[in-house]
Design an enzyme around this catalytic site. Structure first.
Site, PDB file in Angstrom:
ATOM      1  N   GLY A   1       0.846  -1.209   0.000  1.00  0.00           N
ATOM      2  CA  GLY A   1       0.000   0.000   0.000  1.00  0.00           C
ATOM      3  C   GLY A   1       0.872   1.247   0.000  1.00  0.00           C
ATOM      4  O   GLY A   1       1.803   1.354   0.787  1.00  0.00           O
TER       5      GLY A   1
ATOM      6  N   ARG B   1      19.498  10.600  -3.937  1.00  0.00           N
ATOM      7  CA  ARG B   1      20.501  11.661  -3.720  1.00  0.00           C
ATOM      8  C   ARG B   1      21.635  11.201  -2.813  1.00  0.00           C
ATOM      9  O   ARG B   1      22.763  11.657  -2.956  1.00  0.00           O
ATOM     10  CB  ARG B   1      19.808  12.903  -3.167  1.00  0.00           C
ATOM     11  CG  ARG B   1      18.895  13.484  -4.242  1.00  0.00           C
ATOM     12  CD  ARG B   1      18.692  14.945  -4.121  1.00  0.00           C
ATOM     13  NE  ARG B   1      17.998  15.430  -5.321  1.00  0.00           N
ATOM     14  CZ  ARG B   1      17.267  16.516  -5.355  1.00  0.00           C
ATOM     15  NH1 ARG B   1      17.124  17.254  -4.270  1.00  0.00           N
ATOM     16  NH2 ARG B   1      16.693  16.898  -6.475  1.00  0.00           N
TER      17      ARG B   1
ATOM     18  N   ARG C   1       1.125  -5.240  -5.153  1.00  0.00           N
ATOM     19  CA  ARG C   1       1.291  -6.403  -4.269  1.00  0.00           C
ATOM     20  C   ARG C   1       1.456  -7.585  -5.223  1.00  0.00           C
ATOM     21  O   ARG C   1       0.510  -7.968  -5.899  1.00  0.00           O
ATOM     22  CB  ARG C   1       0.064  -6.582  -3.384  1.00  0.00           C
ATOM     23  CG  ARG C   1      -0.259  -5.362  -2.494  1.00  0.00           C
ATOM     24  CD  ARG C   1      -1.346  -5.713  -1.497  1.00  0.00           C
ATOM     25  NE  ARG C   1      -2.046  -4.543  -0.984  1.00  0.00           N
ATOM     26  CZ  ARG C   1      -1.694  -3.846   0.103  1.00  0.00           C
ATOM     27  NH1 ARG C   1      -0.607  -4.181   0.766  1.00  0.00           N
ATOM     28  NH2 ARG C   1      -2.406  -2.828   0.522  1.00  0.00           N
TER      29      ARG C   1
ATOM     30  N   ASP D   1       4.812  -4.588   6.215  1.00  0.00           N
ATOM     31  CA  ASP D   1       5.226  -5.936   6.629  1.00  0.00           C
ATOM     32  C   ASP D   1       5.264  -6.942   5.475  1.00  0.00           C
ATOM     33  O   ASP D   1       6.147  -7.804   5.433  1.00  0.00           O
ATOM     34  CB  ASP D   1       4.385  -6.453   7.807  1.00  0.00           C
ATOM     35  CG  ASP D   1       2.900  -6.380   7.551  1.00  0.00           C
ATOM     36  OD1 ASP D   1       2.505  -5.872   6.484  1.00  0.00           O
ATOM     37  OD2 ASP D   1       2.128  -6.842   8.419  1.00  0.00           O
TER      38      ASP D   1
ATOM     39  N   THR E   1       4.108   2.833   5.469  1.00  0.00           N
ATOM     40  CA  THR E   1       2.706   2.410   5.522  1.00  0.00           C
ATOM     41  C   THR E   1       1.972   3.383   6.439  1.00  0.00           C
ATOM     42  O   THR E   1       2.543   3.828   7.437  1.00  0.00           O
ATOM     43  CB  THR E   1       2.539   0.971   6.064  1.00  0.00           C
ATOM     44  OG1 THR E   1       1.170   0.776   6.467  1.00  0.00           O
ATOM     45  CG2 THR E   1       3.416   0.685   7.270  1.00  0.00           C
TER      46      THR E   1
ATOM     47  N   ASP F   1      -0.352   2.582   8.326  1.00  0.00           N
ATOM     48  CA  ASP F   1      -0.877   1.848   9.493  1.00  0.00           C
ATOM     49  C   ASP F   1      -0.015   1.969  10.752  1.00  0.00           C
ATOM     50  O   ASP F   1      -0.494   1.713  11.855  1.00  0.00           O
ATOM     51  CB  ASP F   1      -1.040   0.364   9.154  1.00  0.00           C
ATOM     52  CG  ASP F   1      -2.182   0.115   8.189  1.00  0.00           C
ATOM     53  OD1 ASP F   1      -2.885   1.084   7.849  1.00  0.00           O
ATOM     54  OD2 ASP F   1      -2.370  -1.039   7.779  1.00  0.00           O
TER      55      ASP F   1
ATOM     56  N   ASP G   1       2.153  -0.031  11.805  1.00  0.00           N
ATOM     57  CA  ASP G   1       2.171  -1.316  12.517  1.00  0.00           C
ATOM     58  C   ASP G   1       3.487  -2.072  12.360  1.00  0.00           C
ATOM     59  O   ASP G   1       3.499  -3.277  12.193  1.00  0.00           O
ATOM     60  CB  ASP G   1       0.998  -2.182  12.021  1.00  0.00           C
ATOM     61  CG  ASP G   1       1.044  -2.398  10.517  1.00  0.00           C
ATOM     62  OD1 ASP G   1       1.798  -1.677   9.820  1.00  0.00           O
ATOM     63  OD2 ASP G   1       0.320  -3.278  10.021  1.00  0.00           O
TER      64      ASP G   1
ATOM     65  N   ARG H   1     -26.763  13.974  15.142  1.00  0.00           N
ATOM     66  CA  ARG H   1     -26.604  12.559  14.769  1.00  0.00           C
ATOM     67  C   ARG H   1     -25.385  11.919  15.424  1.00  0.00           C
ATOM     68  O   ARG H   1     -24.446  12.620  15.817  1.00  0.00           O
ATOM     69  CB  ARG H   1     -26.442  12.442  13.249  1.00  0.00           C
ATOM     70  CG  ARG H   1     -27.758  12.581  12.510  1.00  0.00           C
ATOM     71  CD  ARG H   1     -27.520  12.649  11.029  1.00  0.00           C
ATOM     72  NE  ARG H   1     -28.793  12.635  10.317  1.00  0.00           N
ATOM     73  CZ  ARG H   1     -28.960  13.005   9.060  1.00  0.00           C
ATOM     74  NH1 ARG H   1     -27.921  13.431   8.368  1.00  0.00           N
ATOM     75  NH2 ARG H   1     -30.135  12.946   8.486  1.00  0.00           N
TER      76      ARG H   1
ATOM     77  N   MET I   1      -8.728   3.616   8.300  1.00  0.00           N
ATOM     78  CA  MET I   1      -7.878   2.493   7.889  1.00  0.00           C
ATOM     79  C   MET I   1      -7.057   1.939   9.049  1.00  0.00           C
ATOM     80  O   MET I   1      -6.883   2.598  10.077  1.00  0.00           O
ATOM     81  CB  MET I   1      -6.974   2.899   6.740  1.00  0.00           C
ATOM     82  CG  MET I   1      -7.634   2.679   5.398  1.00  0.00           C
ATOM     83  SD  MET I   1      -6.468   2.855   4.065  1.00  0.00           S
ATOM     84  CE  MET I   1      -7.443   2.224   2.709  1.00  0.00           C
ATOM     85  N   GLY I   2      -6.529   0.776   8.849  1.00  0.00           N
ATOM     86  CA  GLY I   2      -5.747   0.075   9.868  1.00  0.00           C
ATOM     87  C   GLY I   2      -6.223  -1.363   9.895  1.00  0.00           C
ATOM     88  O   GLY I   2      -7.105  -1.722  10.653  1.00  0.00           O
ATOM     89  N   ARG I   3      -5.624  -2.148   8.999  1.00  0.00           N
ATOM     90  CA  ARG I   3      -6.056  -3.533   8.800  1.00  0.00           C
ATOM     91  C   ARG I   3      -5.934  -4.347  10.078  1.00  0.00           C
ATOM     92  O   ARG I   3      -6.857  -5.047  10.458  1.00  0.00           O
ATOM     93  CB  ARG I   3      -5.183  -4.143   7.700  1.00  0.00           C
ATOM     94  CG  ARG I   3      -5.782  -5.321   7.037  1.00  0.00           C
ATOM     95  CD  ARG I   3      -4.967  -5.784   5.873  1.00  0.00           C
ATOM     96  NE  ARG I   3      -3.617  -5.216   5.864  1.00  0.00           N
ATOM     97  CZ  ARG I   3      -2.874  -5.096   4.790  1.00  0.00           C
ATOM     98  NH1 ARG I   3      -3.357  -5.471   3.631  1.00  0.00           N
ATOM     99  NH2 ARG I   3      -1.651  -4.605   4.833  1.00  0.00           N
TER     100      ARG I   3
ATOM    101  N   GLU J   1     -16.114  10.194  20.702  1.00  0.00           N
ATOM    102  CA  GLU J   1     -16.801   9.712  21.910  1.00  0.00           C
ATOM    103  C   GLU J   1     -16.265   8.348  22.317  1.00  0.00           C
ATOM    104  O   GLU J   1     -16.032   8.065  23.493  1.00  0.00           O
ATOM    105  CB  GLU J   1     -18.294   9.579  21.559  1.00  0.00           C
ATOM    106  CG  GLU J   1     -19.223   9.580  22.725  1.00  0.00           C
ATOM    107  CD  GLU J   1     -19.030  10.790  23.618  1.00  0.00           C
ATOM    108  OE1 GLU J   1     -18.802  11.898  23.098  1.00  0.00           O
ATOM    109  OE2 GLU J   1     -19.072  10.596  24.844  1.00  0.00           O
TER     110      GLU J   1
ATOM    111  N   SER K   1     -24.750  15.241  19.679  1.00  0.00           N
ATOM    112  CA  SER K   1     -24.182  14.473  18.562  1.00  0.00           C
ATOM    113  C   SER K   1     -22.903  13.794  19.038  1.00  0.00           C
ATOM    114  O   SER K   1     -22.298  14.242  20.017  1.00  0.00           O
ATOM    115  CB  SER K   1     -23.852  15.398  17.392  1.00  0.00           C
ATOM    116  OG  SER K   1     -22.810  16.269  17.765  1.00  0.00           O
TER     117      SER K   1
END
Ligand code: F6P
Length: 344
Positions: free
Chosen positions: A31, A45, A92, A123, A146, A148, A150, A183, A190-192, A208, A236
């Site tokens: 990714g 460089r 990939r 990874d 990445t 993420d 991680d 509402r 994201m963050g698999r 919240e 909300s």
């Protein structure tokens, strides 16, 4: 000039005793993340600084298998430090998972007289690098790229800081409409497998509740917490949900579940998705990319391999690629506590 000459002398002296690195290849894989271009620029460089040749490989391991290479000079990377995405493209590669694919990759590297490889990715990219190094003993250094965050062995991966800012900005906008209509919004980020973006953007955007894979909040506690905030007079609310959260329901099911059990709430869902991976890198990511690119090339020139360069206590340090993949980059529990306190 004197500084450059001294460094070159020391390195040339060291290289008398080992296989000399004359040509380095760089690629981006997996990714994409903001800051990858700044890292490519830095690798290219740094090679130019040490009078080494540099080659770009398009589309990660797939381009390596297909021999899709381009020579890069210091001037080829003008005006890319500020650009999102990756000029070398990313992919990939399924073929690289096969021995045949990796053999082709090795052949292309040797036929093009490439002595070392810098891989920028996460990874999956590093796992491929470790296997390749085991099979062909080919010098490889990884740069963690990445959104993420991680990866073990670095406090920050390239693109994470930019993605956080993008995410917070998006949630701020959702807050405007959420509060206008009283509402409750579930915002999926994201963050698999990791909750770094969710936790930090959640605290930064005043969410919240924050649902992350590392901590199972449980459905009952979520309902309790939302009931409590209604009682506390909040009209909300925003709940940030990491893509890889393990509460047992996806973000849409979660919204339905809350609406069924708490009819006082009107619920909407917003999935931020790939917009979090785009955009111009933050200053932090540009500086990090520049530092890690220099670190990666210097490790190769020092005869090192199978390492990742990362940021530890704001210093560039190396970790074995294996550890970077297998080690656990843990989230900061203090942030969970801060989030709880803020949502009183
Ligand atoms: O690994 C980075 C990441 O953005 C994850 O957060 C996400 O799950 C995944 O990539 C999406 O991958 P793709 O772009 O292949 O759909």
């Amino acid at each position: 000039m004197f500084f450059q000459k001294t460094i070159l002398l020391i390195r040339n002296f060291t290289q008398v005793f080992m296989r000399e690195i004359k040509k380095i290849a760089v690629m981006t894989s997996g990714g994409d993340s903001p800051g990858m271009n700044a890292a490519i620029r830095s690798v290219v460089r740094t090679c130019a600084f040490y009078k080494k040749e540099c080659v770009g490989i398009y589309r990660g391991y797939q381009g390596l298998i297909e021999g899709d290479f381009i020579p890069l000079t210091a001037r080829s990377v003008n005006n890319i430090i500020n650009k999102g995405g990756t000029i070398l493209k990313s992919a990939r590669s399924k073929e690289f998972r096969t021995v045949e694919g990796r053999k082709k990759a090795y052949q292309n590297l040797t036929e093009n007289n490439i002595d070392g490889l810098v891989v920028i990715g996460g990874d999956g990219t590093f796992t491929g690098g470790v296997v390749f190094n085991e099979e062909f003993n080919f010098p490889i250094i990884g740069i963690p790229g990445t959104i993420d965050n991680d990866i073990y062995g670095t406090s920050h991966t390239l693109g994470y800081d930019t993605a956080l800012n993008t995410t917070v900005e998006a949630i701020d906008k959702i807050r405007d409409t959420a509060s206008s209509h009283n509402r409750l919004f579930f915002v999926e980020v994201m963050g698999r497998d990791a909750g770094f973006i969710a936790l930090n953007a959640g605290v930064g955007a005043g969410a919240e509740e924050i649902l992350i894979p590392e901590e199972d909040l449980g459905l009952d506690r979520l309902l309790e917490s939302l009931k409590k905030s209604k009682k506390a007079g909040k009209s909300s609310s925003i709940v940030v949900v990491a893509e890889g959260d393990k509460i047992g329901k996806n973000v849409f099911e979660l919204a339905d579940y809350v609406e069924e059990n708490l009819p006082e709430y009107e619920v909407r869902v917003s999935v931020l998705g790939h917009m979090q991976r785009g955009g111009s890198p933050s200053c932090f990511d540009r500086v990090l990319a520049s530092r890690l690119g220099v670190g990666a090339v210097e490790l190769l020139l020092d005869g090192k391999t199978n390492l990742m360069v990362g940021l530890v206590n704001n210093e560039v340090k190396s970790t074995s690629l294996e550890k970077a993949i297998k080690g656990q980059h843990t989230i900061n529990n203090e942030l969970l506590r801060v989030s709880d306190i803020m949502t009183i």
